[in-house]
Motif scaffolding. Structure first.
Motif, PDB file in Angstrom:
ATOM      1  N   MET A 103      38.429  44.147  52.724  1.00  0.00           N
ATOM      2  CA  MET A 103      39.286  43.593  53.741  1.00  0.00           C
ATOM      3  C   MET A 103      39.792  44.699  54.650  1.00  0.00           C
ATOM      4  SD  MET A 103      41.514  40.714  51.850  1.00  0.00           S
ATOM      5  CE  MET A 103      40.556  39.824  50.653  1.00  0.00           C
ATOM      6  N   ALA A 104      39.704  44.447  55.910  1.00  0.00           N
ATOM      7  CA  ALA A 104      40.075  45.465  56.882  1.00  0.00           C
ATOM      8  C   ALA A 104      41.522  45.340  57.331  1.00  0.00           C
ATOM      9  CB  ALA A 104      39.151  45.354  58.091  1.00  0.00           C
ATOM     10  N   ILE A 105      42.205  44.296  56.935  1.00  0.00           N
ATOM     11  CA  ILE A 105      43.579  44.090  57.404  1.00  0.00           C
ATOM     12  C   ILE A 105      44.573  44.775  56.466  1.00  0.00           C
ATOM     13  CG2 ILE A 105      43.935  41.900  56.221  1.00  0.00           C
ATOM     14  CD1 ILE A 105      45.363  40.978  58.811  1.00  0.00           C
ATOM     15  N   ASP A 106      45.549  45.448  57.062  1.00  0.00           N
ATOM     16  CA  ASP A 106      46.596  46.111  56.282  1.00  0.00           C
ATOM     17  C   ASP A 106      47.941  45.589  56.776  1.00  0.00           C
ATOM     18  OD1 ASP A 106      48.189  47.746  54.746  1.00  0.00           O
ATOM     19  OD2 ASP A 106      47.668  49.590  55.802  1.00  0.00           O
ATOM     20  N   VAL A 107      48.659  44.893  55.907  1.00  0.00           N
ATOM     21  CA  VAL A 107      49.949  44.320  56.298  1.00  0.00           C
ATOM     22  C   VAL A 107      51.122  45.036  55.635  1.00  0.00           C
ATOM     23  CG1 VAL A 107      49.009  42.052  56.856  1.00  0.00           C
ATOM     24  CG2 VAL A 107      49.754  42.525  54.527  1.00  0.00           C
ATOM     25  N   ILE A 162      55.714  45.286  50.827  1.00  0.00           N
ATOM     26  CA  ILE A 162      55.813  46.671  50.361  1.00  0.00           C
ATOM     27  C   ILE A 162      54.556  47.120  49.628  1.00  0.00           C
ATOM     28  CG2 ILE A 162      58.327  46.685  50.274  1.00  0.00           C
ATOM     29  CD1 ILE A 162      58.037  46.367  47.182  1.00  0.00           C
ATOM     30  N   ARG A 163      53.702  46.178  49.252  1.00  0.00           N
ATOM     31  CA  ARG A 163      52.483  46.549  48.541  1.00  0.00           C
ATOM     32  C   ARG A 163      51.435  45.459  48.749  1.00  0.00           C
ATOM     33  NH1 ARG A 163      54.366  46.616  43.297  1.00  0.00           N
ATOM     34  NH2 ARG A 163      55.325  48.585  43.790  1.00  0.00           N
ATOM     35  N   GLN A 164      50.181  45.871  48.877  1.00  0.00           N
ATOM     36  CA  GLN A 164      49.085  44.911  48.892  1.00  0.00           C
ATOM     37  C   GLN A 164      47.974  45.450  48.024  1.00  0.00           C
ATOM     38  OE1 GLN A 164      48.005  44.595  53.073  1.00  0.00           O
ATOM     39  NE2 GLN A 164      46.040  45.548  52.628  1.00  0.00           N
ATOM     40  N   LYS A 165      47.326  44.538  47.320  1.00  0.00           N
ATOM     41  CA  LYS A 165      46.276  44.937  46.404  1.00  0.00           C
ATOM     42  C   LYS A 165      45.203  43.853  46.386  1.00  0.00           C
ATOM     43  CE  LYS A 165      45.733  46.263  41.584  1.00  0.00           C
ATOM     44  NZ  LYS A 165      46.400  46.372  40.294  1.00  0.00           N
ATOM     45  N   PRO A 166      43.973  44.215  46.683  1.00  0.00           N
ATOM     46  CA  PRO A 166      42.907  43.212  46.616  1.00  0.00           C
ATOM     47  C   PRO A 166      42.596  42.869  45.153  1.00  0.00           C
ATOM     48  CG  PRO A 166      42.015  45.343  47.234  1.00  0.00           C
ATOM     49  CD  PRO A 166      43.494  45.508  47.153  1.00  0.00           C
ATOM     50  N   ALA A 167      42.300  41.619  44.905  1.00  0.00           N
ATOM     51  CA  ALA A 167      41.964  41.167  43.557  1.00  0.00           C
ATOM     52  C   ALA A 167      40.468  40.876  43.487  1.00  0.00           C
ATOM     53  CB  ALA A 167      42.773  39.925  43.211  1.00  0.00           C
ATOM     54  N   ALA A 168      39.964  40.790  42.279  1.00  0.00           N
ATOM     55  CA  ALA A 168      38.536  40.548  42.066  1.00  0.00           C
ATOM     56  C   ALA A 168      38.097  39.183  42.607  1.00  0.00           C
ATOM     57  CB  ALA A 168      38.210  40.652  40.583  1.00  0.00           C
ATOM     58  N   ASP A 169      39.013  38.229  42.657  1.00  0.00           N
ATOM     59  CA  ASP A 169      38.666  36.883  43.128  1.00  0.00           C
ATOM     60  C   ASP A 169      38.683  36.761  44.657  1.00  0.00           C
ATOM     61  OD1 ASP A 169      41.369  37.001  43.598  1.00  0.00           O
ATOM     62  OD2 ASP A 169      41.886  35.257  42.389  1.00  0.00           O
ATOM     63  N   GLY A 170      38.860  37.889  45.373  1.00  0.00           N
ATOM     64  CA  GLY A 170      38.851  37.880  46.817  1.00  0.00           C
ATOM     65  C   GLY A 170      40.211  37.583  47.433  1.00  0.00           C
TER      66      GLY A 170
END
Length: 69
Positions: free
Chosen positions: A1-5, A46-54
């Motif tokens: 994912m290219a978006i950073d929030v 304050i934090r974002q983390k990609p998950a395995a399920d997309g």
């Protein structure tokens, strides 16, 4: 994912995520002590983390209220 929030106000981040059709889950971080008053209406990512399920896992925190004595 290219978006950073990360660091954005929640309303702005949510709008960007909807525009990009990105699925997300939200959790709200809360302080362990209530020494400083919080403004629950003003949430920030304050934090974002990609998950395995997309899905994108987001952690939100409330802004501290300014108190004048």
């Amino acid at each position: 994912m290219a978006i950073d929030v990360t660091g954005r106000p929640w309303a702005e981040a949510k709008s960007l995520l909807h525009t990009e059709h990105i699925k997300y889950e939200v959790e709200i971080a809360r302080p362990t002590k209530d020494f400083f008053p919080l403004d629950e209406a003003r949430l920030y990512v304050i934090r974002q983390k990609p998950a395995a399920d997309g899905c994108l896992r987001l952690t939100l925190a409330a802004k501290l209220r300014k108190e004048v004595s």
